[in-house]
Motif scaffolding. Structure first.
Motif, PDB file in Angstrom:
ATOM      1  N   TRP A  60       0.818  -1.211   0.000  1.00 63.77           N
ATOM      2  CA  TRP A  60       0.000   0.000   0.000  1.00 63.77           C
ATOM      3  C   TRP A  60       0.854   1.264   0.000  1.00 63.77           C
ATOM      4  O   TRP A  60       0.344   2.373  -0.081  1.00 63.77           O
ATOM      5  CB  TRP A  60      -0.903   0.033   1.237  1.00 63.77           C
ATOM      6  N   LYS A  61       2.181   1.113   0.114  1.00 57.89           N
ATOM      7  CA  LYS A  61       3.075   2.262   0.248  1.00 57.89           C
ATOM      8  C   LYS A  61       3.639   2.685  -1.110  1.00 57.89           C
ATOM      9  O   LYS A  61       3.902   1.844  -1.977  1.00 57.89           O
ATOM     10  CB  LYS A  61       4.232   1.928   1.192  1.00 57.89           C
ATOM     11  N   ARG A  62       3.821   4.008  -1.227  1.00 55.61           N
ATOM     12  CA  ARG A  62       4.491   4.538  -2.423  1.00 55.61           C
ATOM     13  C   ARG A  62       5.912   3.985  -2.456  1.00 55.61           C
ATOM     14  O   ARG A  62       6.502   3.671  -1.432  1.00 55.61           O
ATOM     15  CB  ARG A  62       4.579   6.068  -2.373  1.00 55.61           C
ATOM     16  N   ASP A  63       6.480   3.935  -3.629  1.00 59.28           N
ATOM     17  CA  ASP A  63       7.861   3.499  -3.843  1.00 59.28           C
ATOM     18  C   ASP A  63       8.102   2.050  -3.430  1.00 59.28           C
ATOM     19  O   ASP A  63       9.232   1.650  -3.192  1.00 59.28           O
ATOM     20  CB  ASP A  63       8.857   4.404  -3.106  1.00 59.28           C
ATOM     21  N   TYR A  64       7.045   1.258  -3.348  1.00 53.91           N
ATOM     22  CA  TYR A  64       7.209  -0.155  -3.026  1.00 53.91           C
ATOM     23  C   TYR A  64       7.356  -0.943  -4.313  1.00 53.91           C
ATOM     24  O   TYR A  64       6.597  -0.757  -5.267  1.00 53.91           O
ATOM     25  CB  TYR A  64       6.003  -0.678  -2.231  1.00 53.91           C
ATOM     26  N   ASP A  65       8.365  -1.810  -4.365  1.00 58.41           N
ATOM     27  CA  ASP A  65       8.607  -2.651  -5.534  1.00 58.41           C
ATOM     28  C   ASP A  65       8.560  -4.109  -5.088  1.00 58.41           C
ATOM     29  O   ASP A  65       9.452  -4.573  -4.382  1.00 58.41           O
ATOM     30  CB  ASP A  65       9.964  -2.321  -6.144  1.00 58.41           C
ATOM     31  N   PRO A  66       7.507  -4.839  -5.461  1.00 58.36           N
ATOM     32  CA  PRO A  66       7.387  -6.224  -5.001  1.00 58.36           C
ATOM     33  C   PRO A  66       8.490  -7.136  -5.514  1.00 58.36           C
ATOM     34  O   PRO A  66       8.778  -8.162  -4.920  1.00 58.36           O
ATOM     35  CB  PRO A  66       6.013  -6.671  -5.534  1.00 58.36           C
ATOM     36  N   ASP A  67       9.168  -6.761  -6.619  1.00 60.17           N
ATOM     37  CA  ASP A  67      10.239  -7.591  -7.175  1.00 60.17           C
ATOM     38  C   ASP A  67      11.577  -7.327  -6.502  1.00 60.17           C
ATOM     39  O   ASP A  67      12.564  -7.988  -6.799  1.00 60.17           O
ATOM     40  CB  ASP A  67      10.390  -7.330  -8.678  1.00 60.17           C
ATOM     41  N   GLY A  68      11.629  -6.317  -5.651  1.00 60.39           N
ATOM     42  CA  GLY A  68      12.880  -6.006  -4.973  1.00 60.39           C
ATOM     43  C   GLY A  68      13.932  -5.438  -5.894  1.00 60.39           C
ATOM     44  O   GLY A  68      15.122  -5.549  -5.644  1.00 60.39           O
ATOM     45  N   GLY A  69      13.531  -4.853  -6.998  1.00 59.38           N
ATOM     46  CA  GLY A  69      14.478  -4.214  -7.906  1.00 59.38           C
ATOM     47  C   GLY A  69      15.084  -5.161  -8.922  1.00 59.38           C
ATOM     48  O   GLY A  69      16.105  -4.864  -9.517  1.00 59.38           O
ATOM     49  N   ALA A  70      14.492  -6.321  -9.145  1.00 60.05           N
ATOM     50  CA  ALA A  70      15.048  -7.291 -10.076  1.00 60.05           C
ATOM     51  C   ALA A  70      15.083  -6.764 -11.511  1.00 60.05           C
ATOM     52  O   ALA A  70      15.905  -7.196 -12.301  1.00 60.05           O
ATOM     53  CB  ALA A  70      14.231  -8.585 -10.013  1.00 60.05           C
ATOM     54  N   ASP A  71      14.217  -5.811 -11.811  1.00 60.32           N
ATOM     55  CA  ASP A  71      14.176  -5.279 -13.175  1.00 60.32           C
ATOM     56  C   ASP A  71      15.036  -4.030 -13.325  1.00 60.32           C
ATOM     57  O   ASP A  71      14.931  -3.307 -14.300  1.00 60.32           O
ATOM     58  CB  ASP A  71      12.726  -4.976 -13.577  1.00 60.32           C
ATOM     59  N   GLY A  72      15.895  -3.755 -12.345  1.00 64.50           N
ATOM     60  CA  GLY A  72      16.756  -2.581 -12.432  1.00 64.50           C
ATOM     61  C   GLY A  72      16.121  -1.322 -11.874  1.00 64.50           C
ATOM     62  O   GLY A  72      16.678  -0.248 -11.980  1.00 64.50           O
ATOM     63  N   SER A  73      14.964  -1.455 -11.245  1.00 69.97           N
ATOM     64  CA  SER A  73      14.312  -0.281 -10.670  1.00 69.97           C
ATOM     65  C   SER A  73      14.933   0.037  -9.315  1.00 69.97           C
ATOM     66  O   SER A  73      15.925  -0.558  -8.918  1.00 69.97           O
ATOM     67  CB  SER A  73      12.807  -0.519 -10.547  1.00 69.97           C
ATOM     68  N   ARG A  74      14.321   0.930  -8.571  1.00 72.12           N
ATOM     69  CA  ARG A  74      14.892   1.415  -7.318  1.00 72.12           C
ATOM     70  C   ARG A  74      14.851   0.376  -6.199  1.00 72.12           C
ATOM     71  O   ARG A  74      15.411   0.592  -5.145  1.00 72.12           O
ATOM     72  CB  ARG A  74      14.159   2.674  -6.863  1.00 72.12           C
ATOM     73  N   GLY A  75      14.165  -0.712  -6.377  1.00 68.11           N
ATOM     74  CA  GLY A  75      14.174  -1.776  -5.392  1.00 68.11           C
ATOM     75  C   GLY A  75      13.460  -1.465  -4.098  1.00 68.11           C
ATOM     76  O   GLY A  75      13.886  -1.882  -3.038  1.00 68.11           O
ATOM     77  N   GLY A  76      12.383  -0.701  -4.168  1.00 66.21           N
ATOM     78  CA  GLY A  76      11.618  -0.415  -2.977  1.00 66.21           C
ATOM     79  C   GLY A  76      12.250   0.637  -2.087  1.00 66.21           C
ATOM     80  O   GLY A  76      11.874   0.773  -0.941  1.00 66.21           O
ATOM     81  N   LEU A  77      13.219   1.356  -2.598  1.00 63.57           N
ATOM     82  CA  LEU A  77      13.865   2.404  -1.821  1.00 63.57           C
ATOM     83  C   LEU A  77      12.862   3.503  -1.539  1.00 63.57           C
ATOM     84  O   LEU A  77      12.290   4.097  -2.444  1.00 63.57           O
ATOM     85  CB  LEU A  77      15.061   2.964  -2.595  1.00 63.57           C
ATOM     86  N   ASN A  78      12.649   3.768  -0.280  1.00 62.50           N
ATOM     87  CA  ASN A  78      11.729   4.819   0.115  1.00 62.50           C
ATOM     88  C   ASN A  78      12.539   5.942   0.733  1.00 62.50           C
ATOM     89  O   ASN A  78      13.126   5.783   1.795  1.00 62.50           O
ATOM     90  CB  ASN A  78      10.697   4.269   1.106  1.00 62.50           C
ATOM     91  N   LEU A  79      12.605   7.072   0.052  1.00 58.57           N
ATOM     92  CA  LEU A  79      13.394   8.198   0.546  1.00 58.57           C
ATOM     93  C   LEU A  79      12.624   9.045   1.546  1.00 58.57           C
ATOM     94  O   LEU A  79      13.150  10.019   2.049  1.00 58.57           O
ATOM     95  CB  LEU A  79      13.850   9.058  -0.632  1.00 58.57           C
ATOM     96  N   GLY A  80      11.393   8.680   1.811  1.00 60.96           N
ATOM     97  CA  GLY A  80      10.591   9.380   2.804  1.00 60.96           C
ATOM     98  C   GLY A  80      10.320  10.823   2.439  1.00 60.96           C
ATOM     99  O   GLY A  80      10.211  11.165   1.267  1.00 60.96           O
ATOM    100  N   PRO A  81      10.232  11.692   3.435  1.00 59.60           N
ATOM    101  CA  PRO A  81       9.882  13.090   3.187  1.00 59.60           C
ATOM    102  C   PRO A  81      10.890  13.823   2.312  1.00 59.60           C
ATOM    103  O   PRO A  81      10.530  14.692   1.532  1.00 59.60           O
ATOM    104  CB  PRO A  81       9.849  13.707   4.588  1.00 59.60           C
ATOM    105  N   VAL A  82      12.179  13.459   2.405  1.00 59.39           N
ATOM    106  CA  VAL A  82      13.194  14.124   1.578  1.00 59.39           C
ATOM    107  C   VAL A  82      12.962  13.803   0.103  1.00 59.39           C
ATOM    108  O   VAL A  82      13.010  14.680  -0.756  1.00 59.39           O
ATOM    109  CB  VAL A  82      14.614  13.708   2.029  1.00 59.39           C
ATOM    110  N   GLY A  83      12.690  12.542  -0.185  1.00 58.02           N
ATOM    111  CA  GLY A  83      12.395  12.150  -1.563  1.00 58.02           C
ATOM    112  C   GLY A  83      11.137  12.824  -2.074  1.00 58.02           C
ATOM    113  O   GLY A  83      11.083  13.272  -3.222  1.00 58.02           O
TER     114      GLY A  83
END
Length: 163
Positions: A60-83
């Motif tokens: 349910w969270k923004r920046d969540y990647d269920p694959d864990g970044g297997a496709d070269g994406s950010r891998g669920g990195l959540n930068l929080g308020p700074v991002g």
């Protein structure tokens, strides 16, 4: 039954935040990281916070990647308020640029103002002083020199008109 239009919720409005927190029992921290499309659906279904004392599911969270970044994406990195801040600044800058571009296309006055501002900025970055328009000031006693304790009570101001 349904319409042929699709909608995409891209942000959570203050009104939506109020509904989620005050009426449906979600925590403010959860609402800050919740996906906008999830928030929209929860509000439409009037679903109270369903997980008791457990935390909100990662899906349910923004920046969540269920694959864990297997496709070269950010891998669920959540930068929080700074991002979120940097993302907001990027979109605001992008929209300001689009608005300014449209203004330049539509209005000759805006175009001229932007050109002048660009010239001034260029001069400033090069360390040159901004050109000032000079005005002539003359007094009744000639260049303001009155001599002694006399006061200059009248003067005239003449601006140089453009040729």
């Amino acid at each position: 039954m349904g319409s042929n239009t699709a909608s995409l919720q891209f942000m959570i409005t203050n009104a939506m935040k109020g509904t989620l927190i005050d009426e449906l029992g979600f925590l403010p921290e959860e609402v800050e990281v919740m996906k906008p499309e999830v928030a929209k659906e929860v509000i439409e279904k009037r679903m109270n916070r369903p997980f008791g004392k457990r935390p909100m599911p990662d899906a349910w969270k923004r920046d969540y990647d269920p694959d864990g970044g297997a496709d070269g994406s950010r891998g669920g990195l959540n930068l929080g308020p700074v991002g979120d801040l940097f993302r907001s600044l990027f979109y605001m800058t992008l929209m300001a640029g689009v608005g300014l571009g449209l203004g330049c296309v539509i209005s000759p006055e805006v175009r001229a103002g932007v050109k002048q501002a660009a010239k001034d900025l260029k001069r400033e970055l090069q360390g040159k002083k901004k050109k000032k328009k000079r005005s002539r000031v003359s007094s009744a006693h000639g260049r303001g020199a009155t001599g002694g304790d006399e006061r200059c009570d009248t003067f005239t101001l003449t601006l140089n008109p453009k040729p």
